[in-house]
Motif scaffolding. Structure first.
Motif, PDB file in Angstrom:
ATOM      1  N   ILE A 106      -4.897  11.097   2.678  1.00 41.92           N
ATOM      2  CA  ILE A 106      -3.660  10.315   2.780  1.00 41.92           C
ATOM      3  C   ILE A 106      -3.799   9.319   3.927  1.00 41.92           C
ATOM      4  O   ILE A 106      -4.271   9.655   5.007  1.00 41.92           O
ATOM      5  CB  ILE A 106      -2.464  11.249   3.002  1.00 41.92           C
ATOM      6  CG1 ILE A 106      -2.193  12.044   1.726  1.00 41.92           C
ATOM      7  CG2 ILE A 106      -1.218  10.477   3.410  1.00 41.92           C
ATOM      8  CD1 ILE A 106      -1.140  13.085   1.850  1.00 41.92           C
ATOM      9  N   GLY A 107      -3.361   8.101   3.686  1.00 36.76           N
ATOM     10  CA  GLY A 107      -3.499   7.043   4.688  1.00 36.76           C
ATOM     11  C   GLY A 107      -4.391   5.931   4.185  1.00 36.76           C
ATOM     12  O   GLY A 107      -4.265   4.780   4.603  1.00 36.76           O
ATOM     13  N   PHE A 108      -5.291   6.256   3.252  1.00 41.33           N
ATOM     14  CA  PHE A 108      -6.156   5.232   2.660  1.00 41.33           C
ATOM     15  C   PHE A 108      -5.375   4.459   1.596  1.00 41.33           C
ATOM     16  O   PHE A 108      -4.555   5.020   0.871  1.00 41.33           O
ATOM     17  CB  PHE A 108      -7.408   5.861   2.033  1.00 41.33           C
ATOM     18  CG  PHE A 108      -8.461   6.231   3.035  1.00 41.33           C
ATOM     19  CD1 PHE A 108      -9.584   5.442   3.213  1.00 41.33           C
ATOM     20  CD2 PHE A 108      -8.330   7.371   3.816  1.00 41.33           C
ATOM     21  CE1 PHE A 108     -10.556   5.780   4.133  1.00 41.33           C
ATOM     22  CE2 PHE A 108      -9.293   7.713   4.747  1.00 41.33           C
ATOM     23  CZ  PHE A 108     -10.412   6.920   4.902  1.00 41.33           C
ATOM     24  N   THR A 109      -5.665   3.170   1.495  1.00 40.20           N
ATOM     25  CA  THR A 109      -4.928   2.298   0.582  1.00 40.20           C
ATOM     26  C   THR A 109      -5.051   2.765  -0.865  1.00 40.20           C
ATOM     27  O   THR A 109      -4.054   2.845  -1.590  1.00 40.20           O
ATOM     28  CB  THR A 109      -5.442   0.845   0.699  1.00 40.20           C
ATOM     29  OG1 THR A 109      -5.298   0.415   2.044  1.00 40.20           O
ATOM     30  CG2 THR A 109      -4.646  -0.084  -0.200  1.00 40.20           C
ATOM     31  N   LYS A 110      -6.253   3.096  -1.315  1.00 39.47           N
ATOM     32  CA  LYS A 110      -6.452   3.517  -2.701  1.00 39.47           C
ATOM     33  C   LYS A 110      -5.704   4.810  -3.016  1.00 39.47           C
ATOM     34  O   LYS A 110      -5.201   4.982  -4.126  1.00 39.47           O
ATOM     35  CB  LYS A 110      -7.946   3.689  -3.009  1.00 39.47           C
ATOM     36  CG  LYS A 110      -8.722   2.389  -3.045  1.00 39.47           C
ATOM     37  CD  LYS A 110     -10.147   2.590  -3.539  1.00 39.47           C
ATOM     38  CE  LYS A 110     -10.210   2.790  -5.037  1.00 39.47           C
ATOM     39  NZ  LYS A 110     -11.590   2.790  -5.560  1.00 39.47           N
ATOM     40  N   ARG A 111      -5.603   5.707  -2.043  1.00 41.43           N
ATOM     41  CA  ARG A 111      -4.849   6.950  -2.243  1.00 41.43           C
ATOM     42  C   ARG A 111      -3.365   6.663  -2.375  1.00 41.43           C
ATOM     43  O   ARG A 111      -2.659   7.248  -3.198  1.00 41.43           O
ATOM     44  CB  ARG A 111      -5.106   7.907  -1.050  1.00 41.43           C
ATOM     45  CG  ARG A 111      -4.221   9.168  -1.038  1.00 41.43           C
ATOM     46  CD  ARG A 111      -4.852  10.294  -1.802  1.00 41.43           C
ATOM     47  NE  ARG A 111      -4.937  10.120  -3.230  1.00 41.43           N
ATOM     48  CZ  ARG A 111      -3.964  10.451  -4.074  1.00 41.43           C
ATOM     49  NH1 ARG A 111      -2.826  10.930  -3.628  1.00 41.43           N
ATOM     50  NH2 ARG A 111      -4.135  10.303  -5.356  1.00 41.43           N
ATOM     51  N   ARG A 112      -2.897   5.715  -1.558  1.00 43.42           N
ATOM     52  CA  ARG A 112      -1.476   5.391  -1.542  1.00 43.42           C
ATOM     53  C   ARG A 112      -1.043   4.677  -2.822  1.00 43.42           C
ATOM     54  O   ARG A 112       0.054   4.923  -3.339  1.00 43.42           O
ATOM     55  CB  ARG A 112      -1.162   4.521  -0.322  1.00 43.42           C
ATOM     56  CG  ARG A 112       0.321   4.256  -0.091  1.00 43.42           C
ATOM     57  CD  ARG A 112       0.588   3.623   1.252  1.00 43.42           C
ATOM     58  NE  ARG A 112      -0.072   2.343   1.412  1.00 43.42           N
ATOM     59  CZ  ARG A 112      -1.096   2.118   2.232  1.00 43.42           C
ATOM     60  NH1 ARG A 112      -1.589   3.110   2.959  1.00 43.42           N
ATOM     61  NH2 ARG A 112      -1.631   0.922   2.334  1.00 43.42           N
TER      62      ARG A 112
END
Length: 239
Positions: A106-112
């Motif tokens: 969590i925190g990475f752009t692709k995850r978000r």
């Protein structure tokens, strides 16, 4: 100036290194190339061109990564059982389909931004999908794409001369005027060295699920739509 070719250049874009003479030309080049003007901190730099400034930039980048990872680790949803369970189910279902799906912290752009889901009743994935058209510097994000949809049908609203949206068709004109036989769909192979990038060529006549089998996917698939005559530096595996 590389935009108007009239005035002496005063500015250089940190992202694409294009020269501009004024604010108006800067805005025009950003619009034409879909450039955000932000320097790419992770761009590859050869050893011969590596300077102290690059070293300092890398050091600051790693510091930023450390702070972001620490903040993500403290985020409440990171420790949410529901979140972990959903990700586990998603990866497990993908594994049963012979897809190596990997998720980022969590925190990475692709995850978000990832909106991929699995429908247990229909027993199918609804993928978050990104289409990149490098020859036109354009990219589009699709949500809820069923895994049994044929790749050619996914591309029709973008490059089909009859079915595509007029605005999109105009932007992707180089694709719509080219023979459909020249269109190639590539997907980057993950976990390779930076100086050894390779792509898998996908079959447009088969479903998204069939094309993803046996491949590593980080969060969601990113497909590069290229023309056979113009794909210069995109090396397909085996070539």
């Amino acid at each position: 100036c590389e935009t108007c070719s009239k005035e002496e250049a005063k500015y250089r874009c940190p992202r694409c290194m294009k020269y501009s003479c004024s604010l108006l030309c800067v805005k025009k080049h950003k619009l034409a190339l879909s450039c955000n003007g932000i320097r790419d901190k992770t761009a590859f730099v050869s050893v011969n061109e590596f300077t102290d400034l690059n070293l300092l930039s890398d050091y600051r980048f790693l510091e930023d990564v450390g702070r972001t990872a620490d903040a993500a680790a403290r985020h409440p949803t990171m420790h949410s059982p529901a979140t972990k369970k959903l990700l586990y189910i998603l990866r497990n279902k993908a594994r049963k389909c012979d897809i190596d799906l990997r998720t980022l912290p969590i925190g990475f752009t692709k995850r978000r931004e990832n909106s991929t889901t699995f429908n247990c009743i229909e027993k199918k994935f609804y993928w978050h999908l990104k289409l990149i058209f490098p020859h036109c510097h354009a990219e589009y994000t699709l949500k809820g794409v069923p895994d049994d949809k044929i790749l050619a049908d996914i591309l029709k609203p973008y490059i089909d001369p009859v079915e595509s949206d007029p605005i999109v068709c105009q932007r992707l004109k180089i694709y719509t005027v080219s023979p459909q036989s020249d269109v190639r769909i590539l997907m980057k192979i993950e976990n390779r060295r930076q100086n050894s990038v390779r792509y898998n060529e996908l079959d447009a006549s088969r479903s998204l699920l069939d094309n993803l089998k046996g491949k590593v996917i980080i969060e969601y698939p990113t497909l590069f739509v290229v023309l056979k005559t113009l794909k210069n530096d995109m090396v397909v595996l085996g070539q």
